[in-house]
Design a protein around this motif. Sequence first.
Motif, PDB file in Angstrom:
ATOM      1  N   TYR A 105      34.777  47.693  44.984  1.00 57.37           N
ATOM      2  CA  TYR A 105      36.193  47.906  45.297  1.00 57.37           C
ATOM      3  C   TYR A 105      36.843  46.623  45.819  1.00 57.37           C
ATOM      4  CZ  TYR A 105      40.537  49.322  47.358  1.00 57.37           C
ATOM      5  OH  TYR A 105      41.878  49.385  47.655  1.00 57.37           O
ATOM      6  N   LYS A 106      36.147  45.885  46.664  1.00 59.98           N
ATOM      7  CA  LYS A 106      36.715  44.630  47.177  1.00 59.98           C
ATOM      8  C   LYS A 106      37.005  43.669  46.025  1.00 59.98           C
ATOM      9  CE  LYS A 106      34.446  44.873  51.697  1.00 59.98           C
ATOM     10  NZ  LYS A 106      33.476  44.242  52.620  1.00 59.98           N
ATOM     11  N   ASP A 107      36.088  43.602  45.085  1.00 62.86           N
ATOM     12  CA  ASP A 107      36.307  42.749  43.917  1.00 62.86           C
ATOM     13  C   ASP A 107      37.562  43.190  43.168  1.00 62.86           C
ATOM     14  OD1 ASP A 107      33.386  43.043  44.579  1.00 62.86           O
ATOM     15  OD2 ASP A 107      33.238  41.370  43.176  1.00 62.86           O
ATOM     16  N   ARG A 108      37.732  44.501  43.036  1.00 60.24           N
ATOM     17  CA  ARG A 108      38.898  45.016  42.318  1.00 60.24           C
ATOM     18  C   ARG A 108      40.191  44.636  43.019  1.00 60.24           C
ATOM     19  NH1 ARG A 108      39.855  51.367  41.393  1.00 60.24           N
ATOM     20  NH2 ARG A 108      41.443  51.158  43.005  1.00 60.24           N
ATOM     21  N   SER A 109      40.198  44.733  44.352  1.00 62.06           N
ATOM     22  CA  SER A 109      41.412  44.392  45.087  1.00 62.06           C
ATOM     23  C   SER A 109      41.746  42.908  44.947  1.00 62.06           C
ATOM     24  CB  SER A 109      41.276  44.789  46.559  1.00 62.06           C
ATOM     25  OG  SER A 109      40.277  44.033  47.217  1.00 62.06           O
ATOM     26  N   ILE A 110      40.715  42.053  44.903  1.00 62.13           N
ATOM     27  CA  ILE A 110      40.945  40.627  44.691  1.00 62.13           C
ATOM     28  C   ILE A 110      41.491  40.398  43.280  1.00 62.13           C
ATOM     29  CG2 ILE A 110      39.911  38.338  44.639  1.00 62.13           C
ATOM     30  CD1 ILE A 110      39.978  39.650  47.426  1.00 62.13           C
ATOM     31  N   TYR A 111      40.904  41.077  42.309  1.00 62.44           N
ATOM     32  CA  TYR A 111      41.361  40.957  40.917  1.00 62.44           C
ATOM     33  C   TYR A 111      42.811  41.386  40.790  1.00 62.44           C
ATOM     34  CZ  TYR A 111      41.718  42.052  35.919  1.00 62.44           C
ATOM     35  OH  TYR A 111      42.124  42.125  34.627  1.00 62.44           O
ATOM     36  N   TYR A 112      43.170  42.506  41.419  1.00 61.11           N
ATOM     37  CA  TYR A 112      44.544  42.998  41.349  1.00 61.11           C
ATOM     38  C   TYR A 112      45.533  41.971  41.900  1.00 61.11           C
ATOM     39  CZ  TYR A 112      43.547  47.821  39.895  1.00 61.11           C
ATOM     40  OH  TYR A 112      43.191  48.935  39.181  1.00 61.11           O
ATOM     41  N   SER A 113      45.136  41.254  42.936  1.00 57.73           N
ATOM     42  CA  SER A 113      46.067  40.303  43.557  1.00 57.73           C
ATOM     43  C   SER A 113      46.397  39.129  42.637  1.00 57.73           C
ATOM     44  CB  SER A 113      45.477  39.780  44.870  1.00 57.73           C
ATOM     45  OG  SER A 113      44.370  38.916  44.643  1.00 57.73           O
ATOM     46  N   THR A 114      45.587  38.908  41.610  1.00 59.62           N
ATOM     47  CA  THR A 114      45.865  37.777  40.720  1.00 59.62           C
ATOM     48  C   THR A 114      47.087  38.021  39.848  1.00 59.62           C
ATOM     49  OG1 THR A 114      44.406  38.599  38.943  1.00 59.62           O
ATOM     50  CG2 THR A 114      43.404  37.196  40.647  1.00 59.62           C
ATOM     51  N   PHE A 115      47.430  39.291  39.610  1.00 53.63           N
ATOM     52  CA  PHE A 115      48.568  39.585  38.735  1.00 53.63           C
ATOM     53  C   PHE A 115      49.900  39.213  39.386  1.00 53.63           C
ATOM     54  CE2 PHE A 115      45.164  41.966  36.848  1.00 53.63           C
ATOM     55  CZ  PHE A 115      45.424  41.903  35.485  1.00 53.63           C
ATOM     56  N   PRO A 116      50.179  39.652  40.623  1.00 57.92           N
ATOM     57  CA  PRO A 116      51.442  39.217  41.243  1.00 57.92           C
ATOM     58  C   PRO A 116      51.479  37.728  41.553  1.00 57.92           C
ATOM     59  CG  PRO A 116      50.132  40.502  42.800  1.00 57.92           C
ATOM     60  CD  PRO A 116      49.482  40.649  41.465  1.00 57.92           C
ATOM     61  N   ILE A 117      50.318  37.077  41.620  1.00 59.42           N
ATOM     62  CA  ILE A 117      50.317  35.624  41.778  1.00 59.42           C
ATOM     63  C   ILE A 117      50.702  34.962  40.459  1.00 59.42           C
ATOM     64  CG2 ILE A 117      48.879  33.591  42.188  1.00 59.42           C
ATOM     65  CD1 ILE A 117      47.201  35.305  44.112  1.00 59.42           C
ATOM     66  N   ALA A 118      50.033  35.374  39.378  1.00 56.03           N
ATOM     67  CA  ALA A 118      50.239  34.738  38.079  1.00 56.03           C
ATOM     68  C   ALA A 118      51.644  34.964  37.545  1.00 56.03           C
ATOM     69  CB  ALA A 118      49.205  35.247  37.081  1.00 56.03           C
ATOM     70  N   GLU A 119      52.233  36.116  37.821  1.00 53.40           N
ATOM     71  CA  GLU A 119      53.544  36.413  37.258  1.00 53.40           C
ATOM     72  C   GLU A 119      54.659  35.568  37.901  1.00 53.40           C
ATOM     73  OE1 GLU A 119      54.505  40.499  37.919  1.00 53.40           O
ATOM     74  OE2 GLU A 119      55.392  40.115  39.880  1.00 53.40           O
ATOM     75  N   GLN A 120      54.343  34.860  38.983  1.00 53.62           N
ATOM     76  CA  GLN A 120      55.346  34.016  39.625  1.00 53.62           C
ATOM     77  C   GLN A 120      55.482  32.653  38.952  1.00 53.62           C
ATOM     78  OE1 GLN A 120      55.550  34.045  44.022  1.00 53.62           O
ATOM     79  NE2 GLN A 120      53.854  35.531  43.979  1.00 53.62           N
TER      80      GLN A 120
END
Length: 308
Positions: free
Chosen positions: A90-105
């Motif tokens: 789950y921790k890995d998933r939460s880190i992975y999810y955070s890459t999307f709002p970073i990349a979209e900027q």
Amino acid sequence: MIHTGERYINPLTDFGFKRIFGTPFNSDLLIGFLNALFDGERVIKEVSYKNSEHFGYNESERKAVFDVYCTTDTGARIIVEMQNVYQEFYKDRSIYYSTFPIAEQAKKGDWNYELNDVYTIGILNFAFPEDKKKDNRVTKIVKLMDKETKEVFYEKLTYIYVELEKFNKPLEECKSLYEKWLFCLRNMSNLLERPAELQGRVFERLFQAAEISKFNSRERRAYEQSVNAYRDIKNGMDSARKEGLQKGIKQGLQQGLQQGIKQGLQQGIRQGEHNANLKNAKAMKAMGLPFETIQKITGLTREEIDNL
């Protein structure tokens, strides 16, 4: 079917969580919860809901589907996820999810790489296994840190994990607005009316949005399906825990029996050797051998040899 005694939805069901926090009509509830969670560190006045389904840069990359995804009036990106069952990564998933709002900027053309804040918030109906014995904190706030100085290296990326399993305060002991929110998340479906301690417009709105009798037939069916899925998950987890406990007890008994037999054999061997040494020492003593010789051969104490 929904239990006839229930007046308010369970916020930990998929339907309940998204109805309270995931709809623009109830954006004031999301703002109220987030402001209570941030406790003055950040003040949110407005949120704009964004598409909760995100894809990678090509078809082969895995997509991410968030429960709630929004931007604030200051441009911060916030993901809010509700998770009922512990997952190993789950921790890995939460880190992975955070890459999307970073990349979209990322911006086309000239860009200096300046980013807005990104928050990934996990509302967890469990506690991380490593935290159960050594850490009783309900809320864990994680940032990038300099390992040597222990200082925050980057302020704009934050992971917040709320382990609801650890929150067991009765309402009368809930002092902060945040604690009252946690009480509602855990207990709302068991309440028959809004408690007097939960005053203010935000809680009035919360209980209005959660009242099952106001649902139309489509919403009621959707909630019933969500409740059934939640109960299946919960029953499955309870059964797994029970099975694991029984298996642990059985293994413990078997190991205890095996250990007992082993210890018994060892004790028997040691006692037999000791008796043999006593017998031999008695014979050597009768033969007049010196005490030092008898002790060296048998390993007995002076007292044991003198008493023979």
